[in-house]
Design a protein around this motif. Structure first.
Motif: not given
Length: 94
Positions: A29-35, A54-61, A70-79, A88-92
């Motif tokens: 958890x980062x500042x003010x509602x950023x994962x 499936x894991x990434x979709x659950x997290x982004x949902x 969210x910040x996509x630090x994991x390459x799987x999340x970024x891809x 992408x509109x939810x990307x910090x």
């Protein structure tokens, strides 16, 4: 294989049983509602079957439902985010 993904807010992860192990996507958890979605693990014998997606979709949902960012630090999340522009509109901002 379709995962039953569970969100463990105390342990900061999304996970699902995969054989005798667990597949997981962890975050911090980062500042003010950023994962910061930072690490994905899929057991060896279950890789390349779409389980990470499936894991990434659950997290982004979750991010979308709670109006978080969210910040996509994991390459799987970024891809995944690149392949699914609706998230992408939810990307910090970096």
């Amino acid at each position: 294989m379709i995962l039953q993904v569970t969100h463990d807010e105390d342990d900061l992860r999304f996970y699902a049983p995969a054989g005798e192990e667990e597949a997981e996507l962890t975050y911090t958890l980062l500042e003010d509602g950023v994962l910061d979605l930072d690490y994905t693990y899929i057991p060896e014998e279950y890789r390349n079957q779409g389980l990470a997606d499936q894991l990434v979709k659950a997290a982004l949902d979750f991010v979308q439902a709670k109006n978080l960012r969210f910040v996509p630090s994991c390459p799987v999340v970024e891809a995944y985010a690149k392949r699914h522009p609706a998230y992408q509109r939810f990307m910090a901002e970096e």
